[in-house]
Design a protein around this motif. Structure first.
Motif, PDB file in Angstrom:
ATOM      1  N   SER A  75     -14.767 136.310  57.413  1.00 27.26           N
ATOM      2  CA  SER A  75     -14.446 137.442  57.044  1.00 27.26           C
ATOM      3  C   SER A  75     -15.227 137.865  55.837  1.00 27.26           C
ATOM      4  O   SER A  75     -16.326 138.152  55.947  1.00 27.26           O
ATOM      5  CB  SER A  75     -12.842 137.408  56.928  1.00 27.26           C
ATOM      6  OG  SER A  75     -12.306 138.663  56.790  1.00 27.26           O
ATOM      7  N   ASP A 103     -16.533 136.345  62.153  1.00 28.07           N
ATOM      8  CA  ASP A 103     -15.860 137.593  61.981  1.00 28.07           C
ATOM      9  C   ASP A 103     -16.263 138.305  60.776  1.00 28.07           C
ATOM     10  O   ASP A 103     -15.818 138.091  59.538  1.00 28.07           O
ATOM     11  CB  ASP A 103     -14.404 137.387  61.975  1.00 28.07           C
ATOM     12  CG  ASP A 103     -13.520 137.121  63.117  1.00 28.07           C
ATOM     13  OD1 ASP A 103     -14.405 136.934  64.084  1.00 28.07           O
ATOM     14  OD2 ASP A 103     -12.340 137.087  63.191  1.00 28.07           O
ATOM     15  N   HIS A 104     -17.348 139.345  60.990  1.00 28.19           N
ATOM     16  CA  HIS A 104     -17.796 140.226  60.181  1.00 28.19           C
ATOM     17  C   HIS A 104     -19.321 139.631  59.736  1.00 28.19           C
ATOM     18  O   HIS A 104     -19.544 138.508  59.913  1.00 28.19           O
ATOM     19  CB  HIS A 104     -17.266 140.643  58.844  1.00 28.19           C
ATOM     20  CG  HIS A 104     -15.658 141.005  59.176  1.00 28.19           C
ATOM     21  ND1 HIS A 104     -15.564 141.935  60.103  1.00 28.19           N
ATOM     22  CD2 HIS A 104     -14.535 140.979  58.442  1.00 28.19           C
ATOM     23  CE1 HIS A 104     -14.212 142.477  60.110  1.00 28.19           C
ATOM     24  NE2 HIS A 104     -13.653 141.593  59.099  1.00 28.19           N
ATOM     25  N   TRP A 152     -17.177 149.531  54.369  1.00 32.12           N
ATOM     26  CA  TRP A 152     -16.165 149.052  53.837  1.00 32.12           C
ATOM     27  C   TRP A 152     -15.686 150.143  52.578  1.00 32.12           C
ATOM     28  O   TRP A 152     -16.376 150.333  51.521  1.00 32.12           O
ATOM     29  CB  TRP A 152     -16.620 147.648  52.930  1.00 32.12           C
ATOM     30  CG  TRP A 152     -16.812 146.788  54.133  1.00 32.12           C
ATOM     31  CD1 TRP A 152     -18.021 146.337  54.371  1.00 32.12           C
ATOM     32  CD2 TRP A 152     -15.932 146.111  54.904  1.00 32.12           C
ATOM     33  NE1 TRP A 152     -17.953 145.280  55.375  1.00 32.12           N
ATOM     34  CE2 TRP A 152     -16.775 145.155  55.657  1.00 32.12           C
ATOM     35  CE3 TRP A 152     -14.444 145.964  55.091  1.00 32.12           C
ATOM     36  CZ2 TRP A 152     -15.833 144.415  56.742  1.00 32.12           C
ATOM     37  CZ3 TRP A 152     -13.787 145.392  55.959  1.00 32.12           C
ATOM     38  CH2 TRP A 152     -14.582 144.284  56.695  1.00 32.12           C
ATOM     39  N   GLN A 156     -18.383 135.816  66.537  1.00 29.91           N
ATOM     40  CA  GLN A 156     -17.418 136.878  66.228  1.00 29.91           C
ATOM     41  C   GLN A 156     -16.376 136.922  67.204  1.00 29.91           C
ATOM     42  O   GLN A 156     -16.684 136.530  68.394  1.00 29.91           O
ATOM     43  CB  GLN A 156     -18.128 138.177  66.426  1.00 29.91           C
ATOM     44  CG  GLN A 156     -17.549 139.229  66.235  1.00 29.91           C
ATOM     45  CD  GLN A 156     -16.697 139.732  64.864  1.00 29.91           C
ATOM     46  OE1 GLN A 156     -17.698 139.286  63.891  1.00 29.91           O
ATOM     47  NE2 GLN A 156     -15.782 140.089  64.803  1.00 29.91           N
TER      48      GLN A 156
END
Length: 545
Positions: A408, A435-436, A443, A475
């Motif tokens: 993340s 994830d990201h 953002w 992901q």
């Protein structure tokens, strides 16, 4: 007396318990004079099979083949299988103590991809279990077992399935194989705890068990037979793969069987494990411990990192890989604390076989760890530049096997912090994100991550500092959005992860949201792919000085 002694020696030789093997007309026989029920017979091989087999006519799954005997003694047999699609599989079968070992080399000499995904050695156990003449063709089930939830479990097991294209029978599919690719017999909802399937002899004094690595499925068949079917997984033109297997014939002692299996197939055992990341404790770093450490420059503050040394760590003699990790943002609703103590991605990537360092984001005042985003960006970068080389020097790290990873916020930090400049970028040998990814989405509310066009421009500059080093981008839900931004390159690997398939319906006992770094703690095909990526790039080699 001399005559009696010679007779005893003769009897000892006859009843030596020595395993012998033979092969004729597609039947492999295993003889052991300790066992009165007679030889084990294996249809070797019943079939080679295509994927997509779970709900398809069997004739469309089978790839025709012919098996030729190359050489044979009572302790070593060499066979060659020639498949209809041109694939050649060489089999070396040898006797070693109480086991028969198999070493298969599958080659595709053609210019076309082969769909040979798995093969079926069919072990006939009616004689061995004493049920060959029983009117009930499935009387042997009560003597037959698999391992579920880590325990030897006799058939029929709980969750016994009864519906499929063909019935009866029972299939157990491991996590690394799609459930659409196995035998078209009833498929149990249980995952096997290991690759073993076996049975007890009629008098329950002996057991037979078999395992392959890699394996496709465990299968209780319909002709008084048991299968651990080996997996090839298809072959690209010119590709070659090796498969290993074993059949154990030994005293009925399940713990001894497991011990031998774990010795013969350590990598398979590892892939079946559910990992438990070590908790952070106080004290000095030591093998098998994860401790909180305050760097000398931050003495008197709450800024700290965590360090784990593998259980086999030694002060001298061995070079170890290093996994460096950045944690996600604090987001209680997602199950993320933002603390270095609670990150687990690096442990999951290495299964505890590497030195594992969790770096902090230093807060603006330099007094503590920052739970959200970067804190003091310059201080966070400087912390990594100083601590990582010190860890490499102090703990026997191979500088060519240093991976930077993150989840993340940490996944973005792999590039945003880890590729901040040439100096820090030079520390790493490879990168893993989950994830990201830096530069993929805007953002809002941050100075660095918006507007998107400016953010992507800066991210592209950082991306150039990869300099061809290997990258694994994971992901949950798929990597399609990342692929639109990150240029396709030989050194970049994309891995689509489905945490719902790994953990089931959320929330679970250990996770409250599918956005999680804990997926690597559970067995899954995606975890195997991540581990294979690490292994293929040499991060788990252990050279000794």
């Amino acid at each position: 007396m001399r005559l009696v002694s010679l007779l005893l020696l003769f009897l000892c030789g006859v009843l030596s318990g020595k395993l012998t093997i033979g092969w004729k007309e597609n039947l492999l026989t295993i003889k052991d004079d300790r066992i009165p029920e007679g030889p084990l017979e294996i249809w070797y091989l019943e079939a080679y099979c295509r994927p997509g087999s779970t709900d398809r006519d069997w004739n469309e799954t089978v790839i025709g083949h012919k098996t030729k005997l190359l050489s044979a003694t009572d302790s070593e047999i060499k066979l060659r299988c020639e498949l209809a699609d041109g694939v050649i599989v060489d089999h070396l079968i040898t006797v070693e103590g109480e086991k028969i070992l198999f070493h298969l080399t599958a080659k595709n000499p053609t210019d076309k991809k082969s769909e040979a995904h798995w093969g079926q050695p069919c072990i006939r156990v009616g004689e061995f279990t004493g049920t060959q003449d029983d009117e009930d063709k499935y009387a042997y089930l009560k003597n037959s077992f698999v391992f579920l939830d880590g325990k030897q479990t006799f058939m029929p097991t709980a969750n016994w399935a009864t519906k499929a294209r063909y019935v009866p029978g029972q299939v157990w599919c491991p996590c690394h194989v799609p459930k659409t690719d196995v035998n078209p017999r009833p498929l149990s909802s249980d995952r096997p705890s290991n690759g073993l399937i076996g049975c007890l002899s009629a008098d329950e004094k002996w057991l037979m068990a078999t395992a392959w690595d890699p394996y496709q499925e465990l299968f209780q068949g319909v002709i008084r037979c048991l299968h651990s079917d080996f997996r090839i997984g298809g072959l690209e033109p010119g590709e070659e793969k090796v498969v290993r297997g074993a059949i154990y014939v030994m005293t009925n002692d399940a713990p001894a069987l497991l011990k031998q299996y774990e010795k013969d197939f350590p990598d398979q055992v590892r892939r079946h494990q559910t990992l438990r990341a070590p908790k952070v404790t106080k004290g000095d770093p030591a093998p098998g411990k994860r401790v909180s450490v305050t760097a000398p420059d931050y003495s008197g503050t709450k800024v700290h990192h965590t360090l784990y040394l593998p259980s086999n760590w030694k002060e001298t003699g061995t070079k170890y890989p290093l996994i460096v990790e950045y944690s996600g943002n604090r987001a209680p609703s997602l199950g993320s604390s933002g603390r270095v103590e609670d990150s687990v991605l690096g442990y999951g990537l290495s299964a505890g076989e590497a030195v594992w360092l969790n770096l902090p984001f230093v807060d603006a005042g330099g007094q503590g760890n920052q739970p959200n985003w970067w804190g003091d960006e310059a201080a966070t970068v400087a912390y990594a530049k100083k601590v990582v080389p010190q860890i490499i020097a102090d703990y026997g790290i191979d500088p060519n096997r240093v991976i930077l990873c993150g989840f993340s916020r940490g996944a973005i930090a792999v590039n945003y912090i880890g590729l901040h400049d040439d100096e820090i970028a030079a520390l790493w040998s490879g990168f893993v994100t989950h994830d990201h990814y830096d530069g993929v989405r805007e953002w809002r509310g941050t100075k660095w991550g918006a507007p998107l066009a400016d953010y992507r421009k800066e991210a592209a500059k950082r991306l150039k500092r990869l300099n061809g080093k290997p990258v694994l981008i994971c992901q949950n839900g798929g990597t399609s959005d990342v692929r639109k931004v990150v240029p396709d390159a030989e050194h970049v690997t994309f891995l689509d992860v489905d945490t719902r398939a790994i953990f089931g319906i959320y929330p679970t006992q250990t996770n409250i949201h599918p956005h999680t770094d804990r997926w690597l703690l559970k067995p899954s095909g995606q975890r195997n792919e991540a581990w294979d990526w690490m292994k293929e790039r040499g991060f788990f080699e252990n050279p000794v000085d």
